[in-house]
Motif scaffolding. Structure first.
Motif, PDB file in Angstrom:
ATOM      1  N   SER A  34      37.672  45.085  61.788  1.00  0.00           N
ATOM      2  CA  SER A  34      38.422  45.764  60.736  1.00  0.00           C
ATOM      3  C   SER A  34      37.878  47.176  60.562  1.00  0.00           C
ATOM      4  N   ARG A  35      38.652  47.993  59.841  1.00  0.00           N
ATOM      5  CA  ARG A  35      38.254  49.369  59.558  1.00  0.00           C
ATOM      6  C   ARG A  35      38.843  49.785  58.214  1.00  0.00           C
ATOM      7  N   CYS A  36      38.387  50.922  57.730  1.00  0.00           N
ATOM      8  CA  CYS A  36      38.943  51.493  56.506  1.00  0.00           C
ATOM      9  C   CYS A  36      40.163  52.313  56.890  1.00  0.00           C
ATOM     10  N   ASN A  37      41.308  51.917  56.409  1.00  0.00           N
ATOM     11  CA  ASN A  37      42.564  52.573  56.738  1.00  0.00           C
ATOM     12  C   ASN A  37      43.212  53.069  55.444  1.00  0.00           C
ATOM     13  N   HIS A  38      43.122  54.367  55.194  1.00  0.00           N
ATOM     14  CA  HIS A  38      43.690  54.977  53.987  1.00  0.00           C
ATOM     15  C   HIS A  38      43.177  54.308  52.711  1.00  0.00           C
ATOM     16  N   GLY A  39      41.871  54.026  52.658  1.00  0.00           N
ATOM     17  CA  GLY A  39      41.252  53.496  51.453  1.00  0.00           C
ATOM     18  C   GLY A  39      41.299  51.992  51.290  1.00  0.00           C
ATOM     19  N   THR A  40      41.774  51.276  52.303  1.00  0.00           N
ATOM     20  CA  THR A  40      41.860  49.811  52.232  1.00  0.00           C
ATOM     21  C   THR A  40      41.358  49.206  53.543  1.00  0.00           C
ATOM     22  N   CYS A  41      40.559  48.159  53.454  1.00  0.00           N
ATOM     23  CA  CYS A  41      40.087  47.469  54.662  1.00  0.00           C
ATOM     24  C   CYS A  41      41.257  46.752  55.325  1.00  0.00           C
ATOM     25  N   ALA A  42      41.433  47.011  56.609  1.00  0.00           N
ATOM     26  CA  ALA A  42      42.532  46.422  57.364  1.00  0.00           C
ATOM     27  C   ALA A  42      42.069  46.151  58.793  1.00  0.00           C
ATOM     28  N   CYS A  43      42.805  45.320  59.486  1.00  0.00           N
ATOM     29  CA  CYS A  43      42.478  45.009  60.878  1.00  0.00           C
ATOM     30  C   CYS A  43      42.697  46.231  61.763  1.00  0.00           C
ATOM     31  N   LEU A  44      41.900  46.300  62.832  1.00  0.00           N
ATOM     32  CA  LEU A  44      42.045  47.353  63.826  1.00  0.00           C
ATOM     33  C   LEU A  44      43.409  47.251  64.509  1.00  0.00           C
ATOM     34  N   PRO A  45      43.860  48.323  65.161  1.00  0.00           N
ATOM     35  CA  PRO A  45      45.086  48.220  65.950  1.00  0.00           C
ATOM     36  C   PRO A  45      44.949  47.120  67.009  1.00  0.00           C
ATOM     37  N   TYR A  46      46.017  46.439  67.257  1.00  0.00           N
ATOM     38  CA  TYR A  46      46.094  45.321  68.215  1.00  0.00           C
ATOM     39  C   TYR A  46      45.339  44.085  67.733  1.00  0.00           C
ATOM     40  N   TYR A  47      45.067  44.023  66.436  1.00  0.00           N
ATOM     41  CA  TYR A  47      44.488  42.829  65.806  1.00  0.00           C
ATOM     42  C   TYR A  47      45.397  42.450  64.647  1.00  0.00           C
ATOM     43  N   ALA A  48      45.597  41.164  64.454  1.00  0.00           N
ATOM     44  CA  ALA A  48      46.472  40.666  63.402  1.00  0.00           C
ATOM     45  C   ALA A  48      45.659  39.977  62.319  1.00  0.00           C
ATOM     46  N   THR A  49      46.108  40.139  61.095  1.00  0.00           N
ATOM     47  CA  THR A  49      45.461  39.470  59.966  1.00  0.00           C
ATOM     48  C   THR A  49      45.803  37.999  59.991  1.00  0.00           C
ATOM     49  N   TYR A  50      44.787  37.163  59.910  1.00  0.00           N
ATOM     50  CA  TYR A  50      44.978  35.720  59.883  1.00  0.00           C
ATOM     51  C   TYR A  50      44.303  35.173  58.636  1.00  0.00           C
ATOM     52  N   ASN A  51      45.073  34.441  57.826  1.00  0.00           N
ATOM     53  CA  ASN A  51      44.556  33.768  56.647  1.00  0.00           C
ATOM     54  C   ASN A  51      43.905  34.753  55.666  1.00  0.00           C
ATOM     55  N   SER A  52      44.314  35.992  55.684  1.00  0.00           N
ATOM     56  CA  SER A  52      43.791  37.054  54.812  1.00  0.00           C
ATOM     57  C   SER A  52      42.278  37.233  54.909  1.00  0.00           C
ATOM     58  N   SER A  53      41.663  36.691  55.964  1.00  0.00           N
ATOM     59  CA  SER A  53      40.205  36.776  56.046  1.00  0.00           C
ATOM     60  C   SER A  53      39.673  37.070  57.453  1.00  0.00           C
ATOM     61  N   GLN A  54      40.569  37.087  58.452  1.00  0.00           N
ATOM     62  CA  GLN A  54      40.129  37.307  59.828  1.00  0.00           C
ATOM     63  C   GLN A  54      41.069  38.278  60.528  1.00  0.00           C
ATOM     64  N   CYS A  55      40.519  38.969  61.518  1.00  0.00           N
ATOM     65  CA  CYS A  55      41.330  39.835  62.381  1.00  0.00           C
ATOM     66  C   CYS A  55      41.281  39.247  63.786  1.00  0.00           C
ATOM     67  N   LEU A  56      42.421  38.757  64.246  1.00  0.00           N
ATOM     68  CA  LEU A  56      42.494  38.124  65.561  1.00  0.00           C
ATOM     69  C   LEU A  56      43.181  39.059  66.544  1.00  0.00           C
ATOM     70  N   GLN A  57      42.630  39.134  67.749  1.00  0.00           N
ATOM     71  CA  GLN A  57      43.174  40.023  68.765  1.00  0.00           C
ATOM     72  C   GLN A  57      44.562  39.563  69.196  1.00  0.00           C
ATOM     73  N   CYS A  58      45.494  40.511  69.266  1.00  0.00           N
ATOM     74  CA  CYS A  58      46.848  40.215  69.732  1.00  0.00           C
ATOM     75  C   CYS A  58      46.878  40.358  71.247  1.00  0.00           C
ATOM     76  N   LYS A  59      47.565  39.478  71.872  1.00  0.00           N
ATOM     77  CA  LYS A  59      47.721  39.524  73.333  1.00  0.00           C
ATOM     78  C   LYS A  59      49.153  39.935  73.642  1.00  0.00           C
ATOM     79  N   VAL A  60      49.280  40.848  74.566  1.00  0.00           N
ATOM     80  CA  VAL A  60      50.596  41.293  74.991  1.00  0.00           C
ATOM     81  C   VAL A  60      50.824  40.786  76.411  1.00  0.00           C
ATOM     82  N   PHE A  61      51.929  40.103  76.586  1.00  0.00           N
ATOM     83  CA  PHE A  61      52.254  39.549  77.891  1.00  0.00           C
ATOM     84  C   PHE A  61      53.509  40.228  78.436  1.00  0.00           C
ATOM     85  N   PHE A  62      53.492  40.569  79.701  1.00  0.00           N
ATOM     86  CA  PHE A  62      54.643  41.157  80.348  1.00  0.00           C
ATOM     87  C   PHE A  62      55.171  40.148  81.364  1.00  0.00           C
TER      88      PHE A  62
END
Length: 73
Positions: free
Chosen positions: A42-70
């Motif tokens: 996670s990181r500070c994004n405009h004054g609020t803790c949020a998941c990094l890019p390409y990470y999704a919020t899970y259960n409001s307590s974890q940042c899980l990596q998103c996988k992109v499949f082609f």
């Protein structure tokens, strides 16, 4: 605390300690720096803790990596 500086009065010190205590570090918490956010990936994004890019919020307590499949056709 990193943000503690020199103050002229005890009143200003009390205000700073109270303000610093409001930074909880969990997702959705107020922050000023990335280091204020304690959730992994996670990181500070405009004054609020949020998941990094390409990470999704899970259960409001974890940042899980998103996988992109082609798909190849």
């Amino acid at each position: 605390m990193d943000r503690v500086g020199a103050w002229r009065t005890d009143e200003e010190l009390i205000i700073m300690i109270t303000a610093a205590a409001e930074f909880g570090g969990s997702l959705g918490s107020a922050c000023q720096l990335d280091q204020d956010c304690t959730t992994q990936n996670s990181r500070c994004n405009h004054g609020t803790c949020a998941c990094l890019p390409y990470y999704a919020t899970y259960n409001s307590s974890q940042c899980l990596q998103c996988k992109v499949f082609f798909l190849d056709y």
